[in-house]
Design an enzyme around this catalytic site. Structure first.
Site, PDB file in Angstrom:
ATOM      1  CE  LYS A  13      -2.292  -0.666   3.816  1.00 47.36           C
ATOM      2  NZ  LYS A  13      -1.569  -1.855   4.266  1.00 47.36           N
ATOM      3  NE  ARG A  86      -3.122  -0.394  10.779  1.00 50.70           N
ATOM      4  CZ  ARG A  86      -2.088   0.096  10.100  1.00 50.70           C
ATOM      5  NH1 ARG A  86      -2.115   1.303   9.615  1.00 50.70           N
ATOM      6  NH2 ARG A  86      -1.022  -0.650   9.896  1.00 50.70           N
ATOM      7  NE  ARG A 169       2.985  -4.457  11.063  1.00 47.21           N
ATOM      8  CZ  ARG A 169       3.854  -4.197  10.087  1.00 47.21           C
ATOM      9  NH1 ARG A 169       5.042  -4.790  10.071  1.00 47.21           N
ATOM     10  NH2 ARG A 169       3.548  -3.362   9.127  1.00 47.21           N
TER      11      ARG A 169
HETATM   12  P1  AMP Z   1       1.959   0.871   9.056  1.00 47.60           P
HETATM   13  O1  AMP Z   1       3.252   1.384   8.555  1.00 47.60           O
HETATM   14  O2  AMP Z   1       0.774   1.487   8.363  1.00 47.60           O
HETATM   15  O3  AMP Z   1       1.895  -0.625   9.107  1.00 47.60           O
HETATM   16  O4  AMP Z   1       1.827   1.379  10.575  1.00 47.60           O
HETATM   17  C1  AMP Z   1       2.804   1.059  11.530  1.00 47.60           C
HETATM   18  C2  AMP Z   1       2.197   1.091  12.924  1.00 47.60           C
HETATM   19  O5  AMP Z   1       1.681   2.408  13.208  1.00 47.60           O
HETATM   20  C3  AMP Z   1       1.014   0.158  13.138  1.00 47.60           C
HETATM   21  O6  AMP Z   1       1.408  -1.170  13.420  1.00 47.60           O
HETATM   22  C4  AMP Z   1       0.335   0.836  14.325  1.00 47.60           C
HETATM   23  O7  AMP Z   1       1.041   0.596  15.537  1.00 47.60           O
HETATM   24  C5  AMP Z   1       0.493   2.304  13.992  1.00 47.60           C
HETATM   25  N1  AMP Z   1      -0.651   2.781  13.178  1.00 47.60           N
HETATM   26  C6  AMP Z   1      -0.614   3.267  11.902  1.00 47.60           C
HETATM   27  N2  AMP Z   1      -1.839   3.618  11.494  1.00 47.60           N
HETATM   28  C7  AMP Z   1      -2.680   3.346  12.505  1.00 47.60           C
HETATM   29  C8  AMP Z   1      -4.094   3.470  12.686  1.00 47.60           C
HETATM   30  N3  AMP Z   1      -4.884   3.936  11.708  1.00 47.60           N
HETATM   31  N4  AMP Z   1      -4.619   3.085  13.877  1.00 47.60           N
HETATM   32  C9  AMP Z   1      -3.836   2.623  14.877  1.00 47.60           C
HETATM   33  N5  AMP Z   1      -2.517   2.468  14.761  1.00 47.60           N
HETATM   34  C10 AMP Z   1      -1.924   2.820  13.596  1.00 47.60           C
END
Ligand code: AMP
Length: 220
Positions: A13, A86, A169
Site C-alpha cells: 500500500k 483501521r 500485525r
Molecule cells: P503501518 O506502517 O501502516 O503498518 O503502521 C505502523 C504502525 O503504526 C502500526 O502497526 C500501528 O502501531 C500504527 N498505526 C498506523 N496507522 C494506525 C491506525 N490507523 N490506527 C492505529 N494504529 C496505527
C-alpha cells in the site's frame, strides 16, 4: 478524489500510495509514516505511539483520529489515506469529519494478498530510515549492499517487520478488516485490487480502478 487504501501489511500500500498520489496530484496521508517520523524525532506523539508500534498493536483511536483530522484540515485538492482507518471507530470519525465539509470519500481500494506472501514480503523488507523507501532482500535488493539507492543511508529492518510481529500485525488487521470492508461496501465505495503481482502491475490495476472512477465522477 478522496481515496482510502485498505489491505494487509505487506500488500504494498505504501508504494502504491506514493505512486497514485503523484499521478493524481493528491496529498498523501500515511499514518504509519507520520507515527514513525514522530518516533524518530522524539515528539510527544511519538512517545505516545512507540510502544504500541513496536509490539505491532494499534495506537489508540483518539490519538490517531486527532492526527488524521488535523492532517485533513490542510488538504487542498484531494487525498489518499494509507493505513487509516483501521477500526470502525476510525472509519466513522473519518466519515463524520468529511461529512462536515461536504466532501465524502470517492473510493476505497482494497488490496488483497495471501498471508504467507505478506509474511515473505515483510520479513524480508528493509527500510531507509531517512527517506522511508523500502527494499526486499529477496525480491528487490538495493543496488549496493544494504544502503539506500537514493541517499546512501544504511537500511534497517523495522522492529515490527520481525516475523513474529508481522504475524501478529496480520491478526490485528484481520480482526477489523471484515467490518471495515462491510462499512465501506454499504456505501458502495469498495474496489478490489489483487496485490499479488509485481509493483508495476499492481499500479496498473489500481490506476485502472481510479481512472474508471474519475471518469464516472466527471460524467456524473
Ligand atoms: P503501518 O506502517 O501502516 O503498518 O503502521 C505502523 C504502525 O503504526 C502500526 O502497526 C500501528 O502501531 C500504527 N498505526 C498506523 N496507522 C494506525 C491506525 N490507523 N490506527 C492505529 N494504529 C496505527
Amino acid at each position: 478524489m478522496r481515496i482510502v487504501l485498505l489491505g494487509p501489511p505487506g500488500a504494498g500500500k505504501g508504494t502504491q500510495a506514493h505512486r497514485l498520489a503523484e499521478r493524481y496530484e493528491l496529498d498523501l496521508i500515511a499514518t504509519g509514516d507520520t507515527f514513525r517520523w514522530n518516533v524518530q524525532n522524539d515528539t510527544e506523539l511519538g512517545r505516545e505511539a512507540k510502544s504500541y508500534m513496536d509490539a505491532g498493536e494499534l495506537v489508540p483511536d483518539d490519538v490517531v483520529v486527532r492526527m488524521v483530522v488535523h492532517a485533513l484540515s490542510s488538504v487542498k485538492n484531494g487525498f489518499i489515506l494509507d493505513g487509516f482507518p483501521r477500526t470502525l471507530t476510525q472509519a466513522q470519525a473519518l466519515e463524520d469529519s468529511l461529512g462536515e465539509h461536504g466532501s465524502p470519500l470517492s473510493a476505497v481500494l482494497v488490496f488483497r494478498l495471501e498471508d504467507e506472501v505478506a509474511v515473505k514480503r515483510l520479513a524480508g523488507r528493509r527500510t531507509c530510515p531517512s527517506c522511508q523507501r523500502t527494499y526486499n532482500v529477496e525480491f528487490h535488493p538495493p543496488k549496493s549492499d544494504m544502503v539506500c539507492d537514493y541517499d546512501g543511508t544504511e537500511l534497517i529492518q523495522r522492529r515490527d517487520d520481525e516475523e513474529h510481529t508481522v504475524r501478529h500485525r496480520l491478526e490485528v488487521f484481520k480482526a477489523a478488516s471484515e467490518q471495515l470492508e462491510k462499512f465501506f461496501d454499504a456505501r458502495d465505495l469498495v474496489r478490489v485490487v489483487d496485490a499479488d503481482a509485481p509493483e508495476d502491475q499492481v499500479t496498473e490495476r489500481a490506476t485502472a480502478a481510479l481512472d474508471d472512477l474519475a471518469e464516472h465522477l466527471a460524467g456524473g
